[in-house]
Scaffold this motif. Sequence first.
Motif, PDB file in Angstrom:
ATOM      1  N   SER A  80      -7.027   2.371  -7.403  1.00 64.96           N
ATOM      2  CA  SER A  80      -7.026   1.045  -7.189  1.00 64.96           C
ATOM      3  C   SER A  80      -5.672   0.242  -6.887  1.00 64.96           C
ATOM      4  CB  SER A  80      -7.779   0.168  -8.383  1.00 64.96           C
ATOM      5  OG  SER A  80      -7.681  -1.292  -8.022  1.00 64.96           O
ATOM      6  N   ALA A  81      -4.918   0.669  -7.480  1.00 60.81           N
ATOM      7  CA  ALA A  81      -3.402   0.101  -7.323  1.00 60.81           C
ATOM      8  C   ALA A  81      -2.965   0.911  -6.050  1.00 60.81           C
ATOM      9  CB  ALA A  81      -2.435   0.545  -8.597  1.00 60.81           C
ATOM     10  N   ALA A  82      -3.096   2.078  -5.620  1.00 58.02           N
ATOM     11  CA  ALA A  82      -2.921   2.622  -4.416  1.00 58.02           C
ATOM     12  C   ALA A  82      -3.447   1.834  -3.308  1.00 58.02           C
ATOM     13  CB  ALA A  82      -3.087   4.072  -4.346  1.00 58.02           C
ATOM     14  N   LEU A  83      -4.724   1.765  -3.269  1.00 60.84           N
ATOM     15  CA  LEU A  83      -5.409   0.773  -2.174  1.00 60.84           C
ATOM     16  C   LEU A  83      -4.997  -0.676  -2.173  1.00 60.84           C
ATOM     17  CD1 LEU A  83      -9.137   2.003  -2.088  1.00 60.84           C
ATOM     18  CD2 LEU A  83      -7.548   2.311  -0.413  1.00 60.84           C
ATOM     19  N   LEU A  84      -4.756  -1.151  -3.184  1.00 62.06           N
ATOM     20  CA  LEU A  84      -4.220  -2.650  -3.255  1.00 62.06           C
ATOM     21  C   LEU A  84      -2.764  -2.698  -2.544  1.00 62.06           C
ATOM     22  CD1 LEU A  84      -5.041  -4.091  -6.489  1.00 62.06           C
ATOM     23  CD2 LEU A  84      -5.941  -4.925  -4.298  1.00 62.06           C
ATOM     24  N   THR A  85      -2.071  -1.349  -2.494  1.00 63.59           N
ATOM     25  CA  THR A  85      -0.686  -1.366  -1.902  1.00 63.59           C
ATOM     26  C   THR A  85      -0.858  -0.961  -0.471  1.00 63.59           C
ATOM     27  OG1 THR A  85       0.265  -0.498  -4.112  1.00 63.59           O
ATOM     28  CG2 THR A  85       1.233  -0.258  -1.921  1.00 63.59           C
ATOM     29  N   VAL A 145     -17.252  -0.225  -6.373  1.00 65.88           N
ATOM     30  CA  VAL A 145     -17.688  -1.168  -5.527  1.00 65.88           C
ATOM     31  C   VAL A 145     -16.695  -2.650  -6.073  1.00 65.88           C
ATOM     32  CG1 VAL A 145     -19.325  -3.016  -4.794  1.00 65.88           C
ATOM     33  CG2 VAL A 145     -19.754  -0.316  -4.886  1.00 65.88           C
ATOM     34  N   ALA A 146     -16.496  -2.806  -7.120  1.00 63.28           N
ATOM     35  CA  ALA A 146     -15.602  -4.030  -7.615  1.00 63.28           C
ATOM     36  C   ALA A 146     -14.186  -3.575  -7.204  1.00 63.28           C
ATOM     37  CB  ALA A 146     -15.692  -3.921  -9.226  1.00 63.28           C
ATOM     38  N   ILE A 147     -13.742  -2.370  -7.172  1.00 64.47           N
ATOM     39  CA  ILE A 147     -12.421  -2.189  -6.948  1.00 64.47           C
ATOM     40  C   ILE A 147     -12.318  -2.361  -5.208  1.00 64.47           C
ATOM     41  CG2 ILE A 147     -10.833  -0.075  -6.454  1.00 64.47           C
ATOM     42  CD1 ILE A 147     -11.788   1.073  -9.120  1.00 64.47           C
TER      43      ILE A 147
END
Length: 167
Positions: A6-11, A36-38
């Motif tokens: 999740s952190a990697a995709l947000l970055t 899905v929430a992520i």
Amino acid sequence: TLECLSAALLTDPSCETVKQVLLEIADSANCWERVVAILENVASSIAVEEGEENLLATQYAIDLSVLWENQLANPEKAIEYGRRALSLGSNNPEVLEFLQESFQRLESWDNVIDVLKAKRDLAVDDEAAVLELNMQIASIQENFLQKNDDAINTLLEILDVHPDNQE
């Protein structure tokens, strides 16, 4: 592991490899709600200017629509994300084709009409395509929505543009 992905995709929301790993984990661990929430969180972090097409945001909206329909069996959420994809990618013929098929499968006829209208707007220089799209719109209005007045108005618009067409 999910938190790290999740952190990697947000970055970097454009990293397809991370997204694929996330989807594979969801599939093997059957944790679709969490994934899905992520993805919803990542999608909401993508900056989109009003009225501007954003391919990345459009792709996330399509992905979420598919996941809500196929993995979580929630047609309302699938339609919601499909509408978002339509608002973001209405100039992309591939997006429109995908959305038309999705909305037809979900029997969301008003949304199918919106997609057909977007396709018609793109085909403005192709009279035959515009005619065919208007005929499809009128057919849906009549057969699926029982909006006969709307269907008649659409057909009258066709006759205004194509007076020789008496189909």
